[in-house]
Design a protein around this motif. Structure first.
Motif, PDB file in Angstrom:
ATOM      1  N   GLN A   1      36.275  43.398   4.312  1.00 39.11           N
ATOM      2  CA  GLN A   1      35.152  43.109   2.127  1.00 39.11           C
ATOM      3  C   GLN A   1      35.092  41.579   2.624  1.00 39.11           C
ATOM      4  N   ALA A   2      33.553  41.042   2.389  1.00 45.72           N
ATOM      5  CA  ALA A   2      32.948  40.003   1.724  1.00 45.72           C
ATOM      6  C   ALA A   2      34.478  39.275   0.091  1.00 45.72           C
ATOM      7  N   GLN A   3      34.623  37.618   0.311  1.00 47.01           N
ATOM      8  CA  GLN A   3      35.008  37.507  -0.604  1.00 47.01           C
ATOM      9  C   GLN A   3      33.970  37.825  -2.067  1.00 47.01           C
ATOM     10  N   PHE A   4      32.983  37.982  -1.587  1.00 46.11           N
ATOM     11  CA  PHE A   4      32.348  38.639  -2.933  1.00 46.11           C
ATOM     12  C   PHE A   4      31.514  37.310  -4.103  1.00 46.11           C
ATOM     13  N   VAL A   5      31.471  36.254  -3.507  1.00 48.37           N
ATOM     14  CA  VAL A   5      30.950  35.250  -3.446  1.00 48.37           C
ATOM     15  C   VAL A   5      30.199  34.278  -2.858  1.00 48.37           C
ATOM     16  N   ALA A   6      29.295  34.578  -3.804  1.00 49.03           N
ATOM     17  CA  ALA A   6      27.923  34.066  -3.599  1.00 49.03           C
ATOM     18  C   ALA A   6      27.795  32.850  -3.203  1.00 49.03           C
TER      19      ALA A   6
ATOM     20  N   ARG B   1      21.985  39.631  -3.342  1.00 49.22           N
ATOM     21  CA  ARG B   1      23.046  39.234  -4.568  1.00 49.22           C
ATOM     22  C   ARG B   1      22.333  40.257  -5.581  1.00 49.22           C
ATOM     23  N   ARG B   2      20.837  40.688  -5.737  1.00 51.09           N
ATOM     24  CA  ARG B   2      20.041  41.182  -6.628  1.00 51.09           C
ATOM     25  C   ARG B   2      20.711  42.146  -6.251  1.00 51.09           C
ATOM     26  N   ALA B   3      20.351  42.929  -4.795  1.00 52.80           N
ATOM     27  CA  ALA B   3      21.235  44.107  -5.180  1.00 52.80           C
ATOM     28  C   ALA B   3      22.527  44.428  -6.085  1.00 52.80           C
ATOM     29  N   GLN B   4      23.756  43.220  -5.560  1.00 52.72           N
ATOM     30  CA  GLN B   4      24.845  43.453  -6.340  1.00 52.72           C
ATOM     31  C   GLN B   4      24.811  43.716  -6.895  1.00 52.72           C
ATOM     32  N   GLN B   5      23.791  42.988  -8.199  1.00 59.43           N
ATOM     33  CA  GLN B   5      23.746  42.525  -9.714  1.00 59.43           C
ATOM     34  C   GLN B   5      23.159  44.330  -9.527  1.00 59.43           C
ATOM     35  N   LEU B   6      22.221  44.771  -9.308  1.00 58.22           N
ATOM     36  CA  LEU B   6      21.813  46.231  -9.425  1.00 58.22           C
ATOM     37  C   LEU B   6      23.024  47.358  -9.669  1.00 58.22           C
ATOM     38  N   LEU B   7      23.897  46.893  -8.924  1.00 58.10           N
ATOM     39  CA  LEU B   7      24.994  48.186  -8.023  1.00 58.10           C
ATOM     40  C   LEU B   7      26.041  47.768  -9.251  1.00 58.10           C
TER      41      LEU B   7
ATOM     42  N   PHE C   1      22.991  45.268   3.708  1.00 50.78           N
ATOM     43  CA  PHE C   1      24.503  44.626   2.654  1.00 50.78           C
ATOM     44  C   PHE C   1      25.490  45.075   3.905  1.00 50.78           C
ATOM     45  N   LYS C   2      26.069  45.630   4.381  1.00 51.73           N
ATOM     46  CA  LYS C   2      27.222  45.615   4.647  1.00 51.73           C
ATOM     47  C   LYS C   2      27.532  44.708   5.894  1.00 51.73           C
ATOM     48  N   ARG C   3      26.708  43.856   6.522  1.00 51.17           N
ATOM     49  CA  ARG C   3      26.394  43.214   7.008  1.00 51.17           C
ATOM     50  C   ARG C   3      26.649  41.558   6.345  1.00 51.17           C
ATOM     51  N   VAL C   4      26.129  41.238   5.269  1.00 48.17           N
ATOM     52  CA  VAL C   4      26.021  39.991   4.419  1.00 48.17           C
ATOM     53  C   VAL C   4      27.632  40.807   3.706  1.00 48.17           C
ATOM     54  N   VAL C   5      28.330  41.405   3.297  1.00 49.28           N
ATOM     55  CA  VAL C   5      29.254  41.925   1.875  1.00 49.28           C
ATOM     56  C   VAL C   5      30.090  42.205   2.801  1.00 49.28           C
ATOM     57  N   GLY C   6      30.060  42.986   3.814  1.00 46.05           N
ATOM     58  CA  GLY C   6      31.075  43.393   4.506  1.00 46.05           C
ATOM     59  C   GLY C   6      31.671  44.754   4.255  1.00 46.05           C
ATOM     60  N   VAL C   7      31.265  45.242   2.817  1.00 45.74           N
ATOM     61  CA  VAL C   7      31.450  47.070   2.575  1.00 45.74           C
ATOM     62  C   VAL C   7      29.911  47.812   2.448  1.00 45.74           C
ATOM     63  N   PRO C   8      29.780  48.739   2.510  1.00 44.84           N
ATOM     64  CA  PRO C   8      28.316  49.538   2.529  1.00 44.84           C
ATOM     65  C   PRO C   8      28.066  49.757   0.118  1.00 44.84           C
ATOM     66  N   PRO C   9      26.766  49.596   0.397  1.00 44.69           N
ATOM     67  CA  PRO C   9      26.924  49.740  -1.479  1.00 44.69           C
ATOM     68  C   PRO C   9      27.489  50.664  -1.621  1.00 44.69           C
ATOM     69  N   ASN C  10      27.717  51.480  -2.041  1.00 44.80           N
ATOM     70  CA  ASN C  10      28.265  52.468  -2.769  1.00 44.80           C
ATOM     71  C   ASN C  10      29.625  52.181  -2.781  1.00 44.80           C
TER      72      ASN C  10
ATOM     73  N   PRO D   1      35.796  33.332   6.233  1.00 47.59           N
ATOM     74  CA  PRO D   1      35.565  32.799   5.550  1.00 47.59           C
ATOM     75  C   PRO D   1      34.972  34.162   4.598  1.00 47.59           C
ATOM     76  N   ASP D   2      34.187  35.057   4.963  1.00 50.37           N
ATOM     77  CA  ASP D   2      34.526  36.251   4.790  1.00 50.37           C
ATOM     78  C   ASP D   2      34.815  37.061   4.148  1.00 50.37           C
ATOM     79  N   VAL D   3      36.343  37.212   3.875  1.00 56.37           N
ATOM     80  CA  VAL D   3      36.989  38.758   4.311  1.00 56.37           C
ATOM     81  C   VAL D   3      37.851  37.756   3.043  1.00 56.37           C
ATOM     82  N   LEU D   4      38.570  39.310   2.458  1.00 57.64           N
ATOM     83  CA  LEU D   4      39.723  39.327   1.565  1.00 57.64           C
ATOM     84  C   LEU D   4      41.189  38.734   1.724  1.00 57.64           C
ATOM     85  N   TYR D   5      41.205  39.333   3.079  1.00 61.88           N
ATOM     86  CA  TYR D   5      42.637  39.402   3.602  1.00 61.88           C
ATOM     87  C   TYR D   5      42.346  39.283   5.575  1.00 61.88           C
TER      88      TYR D   5
END
Length: 308
Positions: free
Chosen positions: A189-194, A258-264, A290-299, A136-140
């Motif tokens: 990458q994750a689907q970026f859905v919190a 999620r807060r890190a995503q907002q700041l980035l 971040f990479k473990r949860v979201v699937g990509v590095p913060p940058n 459930p956590d990837v784009l494709y």
């Protein structure tokens, strides 16, 4: 290339397929010949559409795109499922967009393969086709000859990925520029859905969750949260699982990310500053979690989503 239709479809994903595969960029050679294939007039959103060919045409296609179906509670049309399976058996590459994955599942094409669909329907897909490895956590996902995408924007990502595979990065980037979208987002990458987490309302943890969210930059512990809630850590754990579906520490990590995503997305703060502001402590810890949860590095996330 054949776009397979039957029953009722969602118009966005069908439009994506036509926009990307039906409009060759300047200089592209051997572009796709897109044919809409179905058993008869098909309802696409509010429109009625007449296919170019019947479903039997799928068997001679090199690639078959299955757009999103409108109703995942109903079994996909048998004729469509059989035609997609026949195309696969004939050697076609099969790709589903969003809930089109349910057609692939019914055809047995997801058995033993990683697959995804819109995050709201991944549990249903997994339950209906238990032999599929639903992520459930990837784009494709790309299994070479069987591909699936998550919902809406991820359908664009998968289609651009196919262009990249077939025609190279330069052509895919040209198409992306025309669409005014990022040229490439990796499927992992994750689907970026919190995960929806109730931070207000009348549940037992409403006040505590709001209090904790206002202090994510601080080193919160389960003991401290339990003390704040005037309960034991064990009872607090049961409450958290009941309300959020997570343990207290899992919930805290989710909120920090999620807060890190907002700041980035909204600031130019360095990774170290973001790590401190979210209670991660160090840039190394932020990058790892971040990479473990979201699937990509913060940058990489910032490059795709920063509000410039």
């Amino acid at each position: 290339m054949a776009v397979a239709t039957a029953g009722q479809l969602l118009h966005f994903e069908l439009g994506v397929a036509y926009e990307i595969f039906g409009n060759p960029p300047v200089g592209a050679e051997d572009w796709y010949d897109v044919r809409l294939c179905g058993p008869g007039t098909v309802q696409v959103g509010p429109f009625m559409v007449e296919p170019d060919d019947g479903l039997d045409r799928l068997a001679s296609a090199d690639t078959v795109i299955v757009p999103a179906i409108a109703d995942v509670d109903q079994a996909p049309p048998a004729a469509l499922v059989e035609a997609v399976r026949a195309a696969y058996d004939a050697g076609a590459r099969i790709a589903s967009l969003c809930t089109g994955a349910f057609v692939l599942g019914a055809a047995g094409l997801l058995d033993g393969r990683r697959a995804t669909t819109h995050w709201a329907h991944t549990d249903v897909l997994s339950a209906r086709y238990p032999q599929a490895i639903v992520d459930p956590d990837v784009l494709y996902t790309d299994n070479e000859n069987v591909l699936t995408s998550a919902g809406k924007a991820a359908a664009v990502d998968l289609c651009l990925h196919l262009v990249h595979v077939d025609h190279g990065a330069a052509v895919a980037n040209t198409v992306a520029r025309r669409l005014v979208v990022p040229p490439h987002r990796a499927g992992g990458q994750a689907q970026f859905v919190a995960t929806p987490v109730p931070v207000s309302g009348d549940h037992a943890l409403a006040e505590l969750l709001a209090w904790a969210q206002a202090r994510l930059d601080q080193p919160l512990t389960v003991t401290e949260l339990a003390r704040r809630a005037n309960t034991s850590p064990r009872h607090l754990g049961r409450q958290f699982r009941s309300v959020t579906g997570q343990t207290p520490l899992q919930w805290l990590l989710t909120q920090r990310v999620r807060r890190a995503q907002q700041l980035l997305e909204t600031t130019d703060d360095g990774i170290e500053a973001v790590a401190i502001a979210t209670g991660m402590g160090t840039a190394t810890t932020l990058r790892r979690q971040f990479k473990r949860v979201v699937g990509v590095p913060p940058n990489a996330y910032r490059r795709s989503f920063h509000n410039t």
